[in-house]
Design a protein around this motif. Structure first.
Motif, PDB file in Angstrom:
ATOM      1  N   MET A   1      -8.173 -12.791  27.440  1.00  0.00           N
ATOM      2  CA  MET A   1      -8.523 -11.256  26.473  1.00  0.00           C
ATOM      3  C   MET A   1      -7.632 -12.366  24.941  1.00  0.00           C
ATOM      4  SD  MET A   1      -8.633  -7.421  26.211  1.00  0.00           S
ATOM      5  CE  MET A   1      -9.979  -7.667  27.400  1.00  0.00           C
ATOM      6  N   LEU A   2      -8.239 -12.723  23.994  1.00  0.00           N
ATOM      7  CA  LEU A   2      -7.351 -12.298  23.352  1.00  0.00           C
ATOM      8  C   LEU A   2      -6.519 -11.453  22.533  1.00  0.00           C
ATOM      9  CD1 LEU A   2     -10.384 -13.718  20.700  1.00  0.00           C
ATOM     10  CD2 LEU A   2      -9.092 -15.058  21.868  1.00  0.00           C
ATOM     11  N   THR A   3      -5.733 -11.613  21.693  1.00  0.00           N
ATOM     12  CA  THR A   3      -4.137 -10.431  21.806  1.00  0.00           C
ATOM     13  C   THR A   3      -4.153 -10.639  19.859  1.00  0.00           C
ATOM     14  OG1 THR A   3      -3.592 -10.309  23.501  1.00  0.00           O
ATOM     15  CG2 THR A   3      -2.117  -9.918  21.705  1.00  0.00           C
ATOM     16  N   LEU A   4      -4.157  -9.671  19.032  1.00  0.00           N
ATOM     17  CA  LEU A   4      -3.777  -9.880  17.861  1.00  0.00           C
ATOM     18  C   LEU A   4      -3.117  -8.887  17.422  1.00  0.00           C
ATOM     19  CD1 LEU A   4      -4.875 -11.543  14.840  1.00  0.00           C
ATOM     20  CD2 LEU A   4      -6.780  -8.510  14.641  1.00  0.00           C
ATOM     21  N   TYR A   5      -2.242  -9.716  16.532  1.00  0.00           N
ATOM     22  CA  TYR A   5      -0.662  -9.203  16.297  1.00  0.00           C
ATOM     23  C   TYR A   5      -1.194  -9.373  14.905  1.00  0.00           C
ATOM     24  CZ  TYR A   5       2.633 -10.437  20.044  1.00  0.00           C
ATOM     25  OH  TYR A   5       2.811 -10.005  22.176  1.00  0.00           O
ATOM     26  N   GLN A   6      -1.331  -7.412  14.211  1.00  0.00           N
ATOM     27  CA  GLN A   6      -2.100  -7.395  13.011  1.00  0.00           C
ATOM     28  C   GLN A   6      -1.420  -5.530  12.907  1.00  0.00           C
ATOM     29  OE1 GLN A   6      -4.917  -4.451  12.638  1.00  0.00           O
ATOM     30  NE2 GLN A   6      -3.428  -3.774  14.167  1.00  0.00           N
ATOM     31  N   ALA A   7      -1.732  -5.738  11.446  1.00  0.00           N
ATOM     32  CA  ALA A   7      -1.332  -4.239  10.718  1.00  0.00           C
ATOM     33  C   ALA A   7      -2.151  -3.877   9.467  1.00  0.00           C
ATOM     34  CB  ALA A   7       0.192  -4.193   9.433  1.00  0.00           C
ATOM     35  N   GLU A   8      -3.212  -2.373  10.081  1.00  0.00           N
ATOM     36  CA  GLU A   8      -4.026  -1.909   9.978  1.00  0.00           C
ATOM     37  C   GLU A   8      -3.767  -2.192   7.737  1.00  0.00           C
ATOM     38  OE1 GLU A   8      -6.077  -0.039  11.426  1.00  0.00           O
ATOM     39  OE2 GLU A   8      -5.009  -0.788  13.167  1.00  0.00           O
ATOM     40  N   TRP A   9      -2.412  -2.358   7.719  1.00  0.00           N
ATOM     41  CA  TRP A   9      -2.959  -2.346   5.988  1.00  0.00           C
ATOM     42  C   TRP A   9      -2.585  -4.100   5.340  1.00  0.00           C
ATOM     43  CZ3 TRP A   9       1.205  -6.169   4.858  1.00  0.00           C
ATOM     44  CH2 TRP A   9       2.239  -6.271   5.497  1.00  0.00           C
ATOM     45  N   CYS A  10      -3.005  -4.706   6.484  1.00  0.00           N
ATOM     46  CA  CYS A  10      -2.950  -5.565   5.598  1.00  0.00           C
ATOM     47  C   CYS A  10      -5.006  -5.944   5.534  1.00  0.00           C
ATOM     48  CB  CYS A  10      -2.509  -7.272   6.978  1.00  0.00           C
ATOM     49  SG  CYS A  10      -2.335  -8.573   6.768  1.00  0.00           S
ATOM     50  N   PRO A  11      -4.762  -7.118   4.727  1.00  0.00           N
ATOM     51  CA  PRO A  11      -5.939  -7.397   4.611  1.00  0.00           C
ATOM     52  C   PRO A  11      -6.477  -8.178   5.288  1.00  0.00           C
ATOM     53  CG  PRO A  11      -4.766  -7.809   2.446  1.00  0.00           C
ATOM     54  CD  PRO A  11      -4.316  -7.243   3.760  1.00  0.00           C
ATOM     55  N   TYR A  12      -5.875  -9.627   5.386  1.00  0.00           N
ATOM     56  CA  TYR A  12      -6.168 -10.595   6.829  1.00  0.00           C
ATOM     57  C   TYR A  12      -6.355 -10.165   7.630  1.00  0.00           C
ATOM     58  CZ  TYR A  12      -4.444 -12.808   2.053  1.00  0.00           C
ATOM     59  OH  TYR A  12      -4.470 -13.182   0.999  1.00  0.00           O
ATOM     60  N   SER A  13      -5.591  -9.338   8.214  1.00  0.00           N
ATOM     61  CA  SER A  13      -6.232  -8.807   9.564  1.00  0.00           C
ATOM     62  C   SER A  13      -7.196  -7.753   9.652  1.00  0.00           C
ATOM     63  CB  SER A  13      -4.782  -7.298  10.005  1.00  0.00           C
ATOM     64  OG  SER A  13      -3.161  -8.389  10.116  1.00  0.00           O
ATOM     65  N   SER A  14      -7.435  -7.206   8.641  1.00  0.00           N
ATOM     66  CA  SER A  14      -8.680  -6.585   8.615  1.00  0.00           C
ATOM     67  C   SER A  14      -9.685  -7.419   8.927  1.00  0.00           C
ATOM     68  CB  SER A  14      -8.759  -6.024   7.292  1.00  0.00           C
ATOM     69  OG  SER A  14     -10.160  -5.018   7.323  1.00  0.00           O
ATOM     70  N   ARG A  15     -10.240  -8.536   7.991  1.00  0.00           N
ATOM     71  CA  ARG A  15     -11.042  -9.613   8.055  1.00  0.00           C
ATOM     72  C   ARG A  15     -10.776 -10.333   9.880  1.00  0.00           C
ATOM     73  NH1 ARG A  15     -10.585 -12.937   2.393  1.00  0.00           N
ATOM     74  NH2 ARG A  15     -10.796 -11.412   1.041  1.00  0.00           N
TER      75      ARG A  15
END
Length: 72
Positions: free
Chosen positions: A1-15
């Protein structure tokens, strides 16, 4: 399974999250701290603190959001 390290406030993470969801790709989203100095756990786990960061099933890291979308 893929893992995405991200943040809700980050526009690139959102995309990237939106694209994964749109294509029905299963993934685990890992929230990271807003401040880079607070991302020690992430640095220890994968050697970087840049977001978004997609970890493929084979352990390959993709740190460019456009490359992530192309991969998806």
């Amino acid at each position: 399974m893929l893992t995405l390290y991200q943040a809700e406030w980050c526009p690139y993470s959102s995309r990237v999250r939106e694209t994964l969801t749109e294509y029905g790709v299963d993934f685990v989203a890992k929230q990271v701290a807003a401040e880079r100095r607070d991302r020690e756990e992430m640095r220890r786990a994968i050697g970087t603190d840049a977001i978004p960061l997609l970890v493929l099933e084979d352990g390959t890291l993709i740190d460019d959001w456009q490359e992530m979308i192309e991969h998806i």
